[in-house]
Design an enzyme around this catalytic site. Structure first.
Site, PDB file in Angstrom:
ATOM      1  N   TRP A 359       0.849  -1.283  -0.011  1.00  0.00           N
ATOM      2  CA  TRP A 359      -0.072   0.108   0.041  1.00  0.00           C
ATOM      3  C   TRP A 359       0.478   1.231  -0.139  1.00  0.00           C
ATOM      4  CZ3 TRP A 359      -1.847   2.476   5.116  1.00  0.00           C
ATOM      5  CH2 TRP A 359      -0.954   2.655   5.979  1.00  0.00           C
ATOM      6  N   GLU A 498       1.093  -3.591  12.111  1.00  0.00           N
ATOM      7  CA  GLU A 498       1.201  -4.939  11.911  1.00  0.00           C
ATOM      8  C   GLU A 498       1.340  -5.948  12.970  1.00  0.00           C
ATOM      9  OE1 GLU A 498       3.892  -5.739   8.609  1.00  0.00           O
ATOM     10  OE2 GLU A 498       2.366  -5.254   7.177  1.00  0.00           O
ATOM     11  N   GLN A 620       3.130   1.105  14.151  1.00  0.00           N
ATOM     12  CA  GLN A 620       2.907   2.220  13.150  1.00  0.00           C
ATOM     13  C   GLN A 620       1.494   2.801  13.079  1.00  0.00           C
ATOM     14  OE1 GLN A 620       3.322  -0.963  10.143  1.00  0.00           O
ATOM     15  NE2 GLN A 620       2.756   0.870   8.779  1.00  0.00           N
TER      16      GLN A 620
HETATM   17  C1  BGC Z   1       4.829  -1.892   6.962  1.00  0.00           C
HETATM   18  C2  BGC Z   1       3.814  -2.001   5.981  1.00  0.00           C
HETATM   19  C3  BGC Z   1       4.484  -1.531   4.755  1.00  0.00           C
HETATM   20  C4  BGC Z   1       5.459  -2.830   4.432  1.00  0.00           C
HETATM   21  C5  BGC Z   1       6.215  -2.250   3.101  1.00  0.00           C
HETATM   22  C6  BGC Z   1       5.997  -3.030   6.653  1.00  0.00           C
HETATM   23  O1  BGC Z   1       7.062  -2.885   7.419  1.00  0.00           O
HETATM   24  O2  BGC Z   1       4.413  -2.643   8.305  1.00  0.00           O
HETATM   25  O3  BGC Z   1       3.093  -0.879   6.181  1.00  0.00           O
HETATM   26  O4  BGC Z   1       3.449  -1.598   3.832  1.00  0.00           O
HETATM   27  O5  BGC Z   1       6.515  -2.639   5.321  1.00  0.00           O
HETATM   28  O6  BGC Z   1       6.943  -1.291   3.239  1.00  0.00           O
END
Ligand code: BGC
Length: 817
Positions: A359, A498, A620
């Site tokens: 995203w 996450e 995040q």
């Molecule tokens: C983040 C995501 C992001 C992904 C790719 C992950 O560590 O939590 O929000 O899309 O990295 O950058």
């Protein structure tokens, strides 16, 4: 251009930092990219010379802990860099085996060149000066070049030069992936075309992508073609030319290696090897001629993309912002327009996240929309071309409409891995991050923002509207009616944070009523309904017919968009998800003392046999993403639509609440937090901004940048300058300004594209100056702090800026634009 703030310089050779330098000194042109590895280096514990073709993926299977896993990877293509030398009786050049008298590496961002200066003395006391230059051509996307200039300072004698193409490479750039199969290439052709030209063609083993590289190497002594003895070495996947010549003290040997790279997916080609051989044969004779056109292409790009800053204290900020723009333009450039590629989260700079598209484009497009909107259009078409797969995915999961994958690669299927390695514990753990359905709101948001910035109705009619409608349909089908609450709910998803993958007491992964997801779903539904009103009747009827959209279905969308459930904490703070308030508080102090770096608390807790799911902590921004994407005014409208009371004071309280519970384990986090504080707390916002600015330069996540830059954070920091501190918004068919520069900034200047206008914007602490540049353009309608104005073509207007009042609760627009 003055060199100030355009050069990114490294002094000295530091093997431990080489991986980071290589990522940050990557050169690319949107078509292919090559890491800034030394030309004499091979992949080992210090170096990783990777070359990646935009969108060049391949799938491989591996037996892993009793399961067969299949991954699609961005493939490390043959290394075109090898260009090295040895002095008579000595070994091939190795900076560790000589005494370095001088060693400097400079990334010249204005010119798109990587420079290296080395002066050394070998064991026999021979002192030599070496200057290297490298480019990946920004105008002719198939070409790249390297120059090696060597001057014997105190010796005369024979010298050997070797120039090679090396297709024996594997994907070995990410230590965590090393247990997985990594051999993606097989060799098709190794051929000496003529005395100065080599040709290598490989094919990816599954996707059958043919990639050819041809290299032409020429040697000059004091500007004249050199008399050399030539040799050729060929082995499976590798071939080299070796040249031997006599040099006298003070003479200048220049070796010029020009490379052409083609693939079987290129347009206007017959066959990749044939084209590469041809292109290198007709390339301009001298390296400098190629440099001149390359530099010209860069200076044109910079005119459209630069940010000119004046800070009270001159420091690294300006250079860092330019570095970010530089890497963005090397990942997506005007060459992207003709390609079928998305925005890779880690650039084409390394193998992290396998070159996948997440995203993160949500953080990239706002910059492009106002600078090079054609790029956004092309990148959105990457999504459009994968709509069929997205429809299949929605159906397969029991939903309607289109479900884009959390991780996307070549064909648009879900590429997220199902297991990931925690390097801290050494365990392979289930990965359910694909539950981040909010990707389906990001794509819709991006379509809408692009349209707002450009008014590109062709795009909307033929691609954008269809995507918006299918995404709205998806969200309506995901929402479940809760009869007792008389609200719709979205269950079993993950938000952007996450660290929370599910409830500690539930076996099934996923969370319910994630505020970010629910509110974004409402917004997408509103836009789905709105876009139908924007379409001309014929096109609307066509789409309603093709998509079988009935009035009853549209009425259902409307109902969902008015009755979605939001969950609040007792004190009115918007809850990250249902049940978040009941989780345990996390003991930050204990962990800060126990671990030097707590960015990745998920890995720490898993290694301790615990899980972040038990705690109120975030990787995040999650809820706060809402204040990043929407103004307070838009938030109010959404709340009112849902029948929830909106109290402006809720925003600063919510910001504060989550800010205290976030580890910033994603580089995107600092950008969002800095943004949401941009108006209410300028010093804190600035601090978070400067930290976000260091994400890659200082590799703050400890070892992730060598595996690829973080494109979202890079673009996000530039966009903070461009939109957060200027208050620029593209909304309701009007361009809005609401400037509020941070205290440390005296002046900010850039040019901006909005619909049919090109406007030069200059902002200081006390004035805003707008200068419309295109004579043919219609007047620009814009709003400055709520007042409407017109800017005529070629007109310059100046407005004084008064500071907005900050109350204890922050300003009403404390959420930033
Ligand atoms: C983040 C995501 C992001 C992904 C790719 C992950 O560590 O939590 O929000 O899309 O990295 O950058």
């Amino acid at each position: 251009m003055k060199p100030e703030h355009w050069l990114f310089t490294y002094e000295g050779f530091e093997p431990a930092k080489e991986g980071l330098r290589e990522a940050l000194c990557t050169l690319g042109n949107g078509y292919f990219a090559t890491r800034g590895a030394a030309p004499e280096s091979e992949a080992d514990d210090t170096h990783y010379p990777g070359t990646y073709l935009a969108g060049g993926y391949n799938r491989l299977k591996t037996d892993l802990v009793g399961r067969v896993v299949e991954n699609e990877d961005l493939v490390n293509m043959p290394n075109w860099l090898p260009l090295t030398f040895r002095l008579e009786g000595g070994d091939w050049f190795n900076p560790r085996a000589v005494t370095l008298l001088e060693y400097r590496q400079v990334l010249d961002m204005a010119q798109g060149l990587l420079l290296r200066t080395v002066r050394f003395e070998d064991r026999r006391g021979r002192r030599t000066r070496v200057e290297q230059r490298r480019f990946v051509h920004m105008r002719d996307k198939h070409l790249a070049g390297q120059e090696l200039v060597l001057v014997p300072e105190n010796w005369s004698g024979r010298i050997h030069v070797r120039s090679a193409l090396d297709g024996r490479v594997v994907n070995g750039g990410v230590p965590r992936y090393r247990q997985l199969n990594c051999k993606h290439l097989r060799t098709l052709v190794t051929e000496e075309v003529d005395a100065e030209t080599l040709l290598l063609e490989v094919e990816t083993v599954q996707s059958r992508l043919e990639v050819a590289e041809a290299a032409r190497t020429r040697l000059y002594v004091d500007g004249l073609p050199a008399r050399v003895r030539r040799g050729l070495a060929v082995e499976e996947g590798y071939l080299s030319h070796e040249f031997e010549l006599e040099l006298r003290e003070g003479q200048r040997l220049a070796v010029e290696k020009v490379v052409a790279l083609y693939s079987s997916r290129d347009h206007a080609v017959s066959e990749a090897a044939m084209e590469a051989r041809h292109a290198v044969g007709v390339a301009p004779e001298r390296f400098d001629e190629l440099v001149a056109t390359h530099v010209q292409a860069w200076s044109q790009l910079w005119r459209r993309s630069d940010l000119d800053l004046e800070l009270t204290e001159t420091d690294h900020i300006h250079t860092a912002l330019r570095l970010h723009i530089f890497h963005l333009l090397q990942t997506v450039s005007p060459h992207t327009i003709d390609q079928d590629v998305g925005v890779p989260a880690r650039g084409w700079h390394g193998e992290a996240y396998r070159g996948h598209v997440f995203w993160d484009e949500l953080f990239v497009f706002p910059f492009l929309n106002l600078r090079l909107p054609d790029l956004t259009r092309a990148l959105l078409r990457y999504r459009y071309r994968r709509l069929r797969r997205a429809r299949e995915a929605a159906r397969a999961e029991g939903f309607r409409g289109a479900l884009f994958p959390w991780q996307s690669g070549s064909d648009g299927r879900e590429e997220s891995q199902r297991l990931h390695l925690n390097p801290r514990s050494g365990r392979w753990v289930p990965d359910v991050t694909w539950l981040q359905r909010h990707i389906n709101a990001a794509v819709a948001y991006n379509v809408w923002q692009y349209y707002q910035a450009t008014a590109d109705s062709e795009f909307l009619y033929f691609y954008g509207a269809e995507m918006l409608l299918e995404l709205a349909r998806f969200w309506a089908s995901m929402a479940q009616w809760n009869p007792s609450l008389r609200r719709y709910e979205i269950k079993g998803v993950m938000g952007p944070d996450e660290y929370h993958t599910g409830y500690p007491y539930r076996t099934e992964p996923g969370l319910d009523n994630n505020s970010y997801t629910n509110l974004m779903a409402v917004w997408v539904l509103c836009k789905g309904l709105e876009v139908l009103k924007l379409l001309p009747g014929d096109r609307r009827d066509e789409l309603l017919e093709t998509l079988s959209l009935s009035p009853a279905e549209l009425a259902h969308w409307d109902d969902v968009s008015r009755k979605m459930r939001l969950v609040f904490h007792e004190d009115g703070v918007l809850s990250q998800f249902e049940g978040y308030e009941q989780l345990e508080e996390f003991d930050w102090e204990v962990y800060r003392k126990r671990y030097a770096d707590i960015h990745r608390l998920d890995r720490i807790l898993e290694a301790e046999g615990d899980t972040p799911n038990r705690y109120k902590l975030s990787k995040q921004a999650d809820v706060l993403m809402l204040f990043y994407l929407f103004s307070a005014e838009e938030m109010r409208e959404l709340f009112e639509r849902l029948g929830y009371p909106f109290d402006a004071g809720m925003i600063p309280r919510t910001v504060e609440y989550y800010l205290q519970r976030t580890s910033h384990g994603s580089t995107l986090s600092g950008v969002v937090h800095s943004w949401v504080l941009a108006r209410s707390d300028r010093p804190r916002s600035w601090k978070l901004f400067t930290e976000a600015l260091k994400s890659d330069i200082a590799d703050v996540q400890g070892g992730t940048t060598p595996e690829g830059i973080h494109l979202g954070a890079m673009s996000g920091t530039v966009d903070l300058m461009q939109r957060a501190y200027t208050g620029i918004e593209v909304r309701g068919d009007v361009l809005h300004f609401n400037p509020n520069l941070p205290e440390g900034m005296k002046r900010l200047k850039f040019s901006l594209r909005y619909r049919k206008s090109l406007v030069e914007v200059e902002i200081t602490q006390d004035k805003l100056v707008l200068n419309s540049r295109w004579r043919s353009a219609t007047p620009l309608e814009f709003e400055l702090r709520g007042e409407r104005y017109l800017l005529q073509p070629c007109e310059t207007r100046e407005f004084p800026i008064k500071r907005p009042e900050v109350t204890a609760e922050g300003t009403l627009d404390s959420a930033g634009p």
